[in-house]
Design an enzyme around this catalytic site. Structure first.
Site, PDB file in Angstrom:
ATOM      1  N   ASP A  17       1.976   2.472   3.716  1.00 27.15           N
ATOM      2  CA  ASP A  17       1.044   3.556   3.401  1.00 27.15           C
ATOM      3  C   ASP A  17       1.779   4.864   3.104  1.00 27.15           C
ATOM      4  OD1 ASP A  17      -1.413   4.590   2.782  1.00 27.15           O
ATOM      5  OD2 ASP A  17      -2.279   4.353   4.758  1.00 27.15           O
ATOM      6  N   GLU A  22       0.877  -1.176   0.000  1.00 25.36           N
ATOM      7  CA  GLU A  22       0.000   0.000   0.000  1.00 25.36           C
ATOM      8  C   GLU A  22       0.908   1.219   0.000  1.00 25.36           C
ATOM      9  OE1 GLU A  22      -3.322   0.150   2.788  1.00 25.36           O
ATOM     10  OE2 GLU A  22      -3.343   2.340   2.592  1.00 25.36           O
ATOM     11  N   HIS A  51      -8.936  -0.396  -0.978  1.00 21.38           N
ATOM     12  CA  HIS A  51      -8.331   0.702  -0.229  1.00 21.38           C
ATOM     13  C   HIS A  51      -9.432   1.603   0.343  1.00 21.38           C
ATOM     14  CE1 HIS A  51      -6.139   4.464   0.505  1.00 21.38           C
ATOM     15  NE2 HIS A  51      -5.089   3.674   0.681  1.00 21.38           N
ATOM     16  N   HIS A  92       1.631   4.678  -2.268  1.00 21.58           N
ATOM     17  CA  HIS A  92       0.890   5.488  -3.228  1.00 21.58           C
ATOM     18  C   HIS A  92       1.762   6.495  -3.969  1.00 21.58           C
ATOM     19  CE1 HIS A  92      -2.450   3.648  -1.255  1.00 21.58           C
ATOM     20  NE2 HIS A  92      -2.215   4.252  -0.112  1.00 21.58           N
TER      21      HIS A  92
HETATM   22 ZN   LIG Z   1      -3.321   4.132   1.785  1.00 17.59          ZN
END
Ligand SMILES: [Zn+2]
Ligand SMILES: [Zn+2]
Ligand SMILES: [Zn+2]
Ligand SMILES: [Zn+2]
Lengths: 329, 329, 329, 329
Positions: free
Chosen positions: A287, A8, A164, A10
């Site tokens: 993240d 995860e 997500h 981005h």
């Molecule tokens: Zn995320």
């Protein structure tokens, strides 16, 4: 540990960034923006410094899902997937990709998924919760019948789907009136996304497509703690469940779902998730850029667990699930 | 173990029962109805059979909270509290009571609370989530400023407040459209109630009244798993939280909240709750008549934990929190 | 769960039973004797009743290891291995075998091991702690140099070695004087066997033969709780360890050792073992006939863990480690 | 956390130090020696730096216990207790003391205990395992009948007894021949001390004196992991235990024993200990100067547990058990 793989993680592009404003205070936005736009510079240096071999990159939330116009969504997804493919091609040893999908139009989503997996070599799809469609911004959840062909394709392609978070639709946010601080990663992300996942489980989707693999971030958005009660409340009444699934939902959660550590670097929660799903279904993630690579990695590397489990969660589970090849390290 | 004390144990009266219909299928309603109405017969026999010395009884959800007319709410609360006091008087060694409160009118709620504690000898108050008020059924959460005098009184009286679940208001239930199976104890109860608890924490209530004790059922409605992330998301941004509380919310959760096992008889979740709050803040409960006393007791009595913790959770924590007296057994 | 496989499951023969007397009071000996001698009757019925598909059988402790005369040990091992092979041949779908080995003579042990694996089709070797040799009953531990060719053969054959407990030699039992109740499974078995395992780890054996797989019963005879301190005491002194192994002993314990649940049906200990070694290195076993199949199975089937871990520990880990084939169930 | 209290914290005097040689390599001895002899300088600075408010000091192992001549033992204990009292008097806010006792002579041990508690103001006694007596260096364990008056006095005084490790007597060390690396804190300390504790439990001591409080270091020397099996092996045989105690030994372990974290800074073991005994019976300690204050404190302060448990383990449990007064911080 070395060789960690993150799922995860981005990225964004300069002309499609407005959506991520508001996550942090205005004076932190330049920092966040530079993190999102960067792929090969600071990101890679942090990966090197903290033992991440690879990221499977995804477009930052809410991404394509908040575009109410389907043709725009289709075009934008295509454009950003192409961009991601170009970036990956520069360092395929360090970056792989998730497809962004125009779920506004299920047929188009299928076409784009096939293109991303077959042509661009992506490893799966990451979708930011429900999709908004039309002027009324109807909220489309993926348990709806119109998405069954999409799921059939996902299963046929054998690639994972990352569910997500996104914020709830205003229709569902009455409890947050005057409490905007609860939106986003603080709380609403998790509540919204867990509910979406339950809708999928209760729809019979996994009876029809038992080989689907769904990823959830943040250690499962609270579900490992609560899923038992979903199936076992009022047990004495022996009432058949009102949903359409054939088995207890905990069965699907344990078999079809995989959880990542993104943004939830808390050991008791990790231990609870491991007790519920087993270490084969937990995977490391950070993240980034919303959470820090160093925080995620330093925590994960020092959690008191067996090295066997650390290796799985940090690396080999991802290698298997995404067919990445490579050694166990 | 013998001598267990239960804190989420409901009763009802025949002319105020309509609200609990729908929880179970129609053919189970006679059974549920007979369970709710009974206090001294089957309930007591089950308590004897499964080692429960005492229940602190409360009116079944949503109770007073769903009466939109304040005067009716006030009168109903008064009448049902009187009824409960009479029933308790028959067996005060086995039953004690929680006040039902007309939160529609904070002043009236204070008066009724004082009467219940001071005159009727109740041990605390149990309220079923937000209160509806008026024709529009406005949803009133207890972080609203109008409730501060009520909380000041709670603190002054030194008795606990049980935040019991209810379903979300329709304004907040868009995600459940077509998914009614997610309502109630399956899922919506927990999500709604956890959010309410977070609103309390974020409002600064516990800065102003640091001695409040809030009980939550179902092992905390998911919060032990997720509360860390509430405080720690986006940590790198070092942004001050947008809520009004002075400390991290996890501090209040660990200090001001007490969780019961009602309806969540799942060991990994219990272990996670104990890791988050410590065994002094976990208390046994069954959620009778919606959950079974035998299931709750057989599970709790056999969970692999230290006998010291079992004694606390099963009995002595409740004795202390509710000033019940009695030995540790 | 169905399909469980047990790995510490003992049998005996009528003319070699004297050693197991004393484990239980005299009036329970007839019961224990009939359990030990039986293979195809009561044992199989219990396996059916409690979901055990297979046992890998082993000669009951101390077996061959307490025969001080090497030729007698060699002949006895051969005879009893033949007997076991005959019994297995009657139901190879339900029983497989561990070789009993005359470790008094390492060359003979190698020959018998090769015969057992190659000719009789056994799945590994189970040895009951140190071997006594000669009139002085010298205690031979398997870290001694004379056993290195044996270990080389074990590694070449690719089969596991089960280090089963036995009581300490009188030379090592001063602390038990007047405290005979501490002998055997109560305490001395574990302390003795854990020490033997540490000797193996400290000898450099696993540097030389990194593919050896050692099984220990009773959840590892206490080692999961204590092995960290073996490596980490006096850490500030940064003194090289005084043993001969190249790595910290916990590394070998996590990589080369596999633990079974035999006789230690205690969930907190199981959880600790899983935290130390990961669920891939834990395997179900009962320790029949000394412990009960029903107790072991009812406990294991109801431990709150993920079904994925239960399947591994109950079945698939054994299938992999012993190359048993069959489905995962 | 601030305000931590340590209970296994050793000192020595220059003319009684020979016994601690050999624990570390020769080139580290000057460092260890300077650590042992110091009380008010480096020790206090480390305590300040890592949040330790207080140490209850004890003479370093094996101390008085290895003096085979009773009169010498008596005189030495008296002299060193006086020394300790003088040092404590300089900073009673930071240091308190455990009595060293000449267990060679139970009557003298009683006299010295009374003097230490009544006159010197010590908080308990710390004894280094069995006591050697006479030319044959007989090993005296404290379950022997001659010690019952001593235990009666301990109970009457209401102060805790710390059973600190020592190495096994040569009579009990056959398994360590050629394996001296297993001696001391690596392994033999724990095995020896756990066995001693079991002897106490099995002797009926705690039936006779149910209010005794026994402290053990290193998270209980392995017992939390194994004590269940001590009571539950061969359960089917329903044989009365062969020891003299009236209850299962795990009952005494859970009620009469308190464990410290000294030298075992390993989270899975701590979690197992908490699951077995509950957090009220676990207490922080470092084992300085053999283990580092910084390592112990940094680990303990960061273990993922509830702050309520951290406060208990780090501070308030010790305040209660040793009647130290002071706030909870
Ligand atoms: Zn995320
Ligand atoms: Zn309830
Ligand atoms: Zn056995
Ligand atoms: Zn020490």
């Amino acid at each position: 540990m070395d060789g960690k793989i993150g799922l995860e993680e981005h990225f964004g592009v300069a002309d499609f960034l407005h959506d991520s404003e508001g996550v942090v205070p205005a004076d932190r936005w330049p920092e966040l923006k530079s993190r999102i736009l960067d792929i090969h510079d600071r990101r890679l240096r942090l990966m090197d410094a903290f033992g991440m071999e690879m990221m499977i990159l995804s477009l930052t939330s809410p991404g394509i899902q908040e575009i109410p116009d389907a043709p725009t969504a289709i075009e934008t997804a295509r454009r950003l997937n192409d961009y991601l493919a170009e970036e990956i091609a520069k360092r395929p040893d360090r970056f792989q990709g998730f497809a962004a999908l125009p779920m506004q139009d299920p047929d188009a989503a299928c076409l784009e998924l096939e293109r991303c997996i077959g042509t661009l070599g992506f490893r799966g799809a990451l979708v930011n919760g429900f999709t908004e469609l039309g002027e009324n911004r109807e909220a489309l959840y993926y348990d709806l019948p119109r998405y069954r062909p999409f799921w059939a394709l996902m299963e046929r392609l054998g690639v994972p789907f990352y569910l997500h978070p996104r914020n709830p639709s205003p229709r569902n946010a009455g409890v947050y009136e005057g409490q905007e601080w609860l939106m986003g990663p603080t709380w609403a992300f998790g509540s919204e996304t867990a509910t979406h996942a339950l809708r999928l489980m209760g729809s019979g989707l996994f009876d029809e497509h038992p080989n689907l693999a769904i990823l959830m971030g943040h250690l499962g958005e609270g579900l490992p703690y609560s899923i038992w009660r979903v199936d076992n409340h009022n047990a004495w009444a022996k009432a058949p469940p009102k949903h359409k699934a054939k088995r207890g939902l905990r069965d699907y959660f344990q078999e079809n779902f995989y959880l990542t550590t993104s943004g939830n670097f808390h050991t008791p929660s990790l231990m609870c998730a491991m007790a519920e799903l087993g270490s084969d279904h937990i995977l490391f993630s950070t993240d980034w850029p919303f959470e820090n690579i160093d925080q995620a990695a330093l925590w994960f590397d020092s959690v008191d667990m067996s090295e066997a489990d650390r290796r799985k969660i940090g690396r080999t589970n991802a290698q298997k699930l995404f067919k990445l090849g490579g050694d166990a390290r």
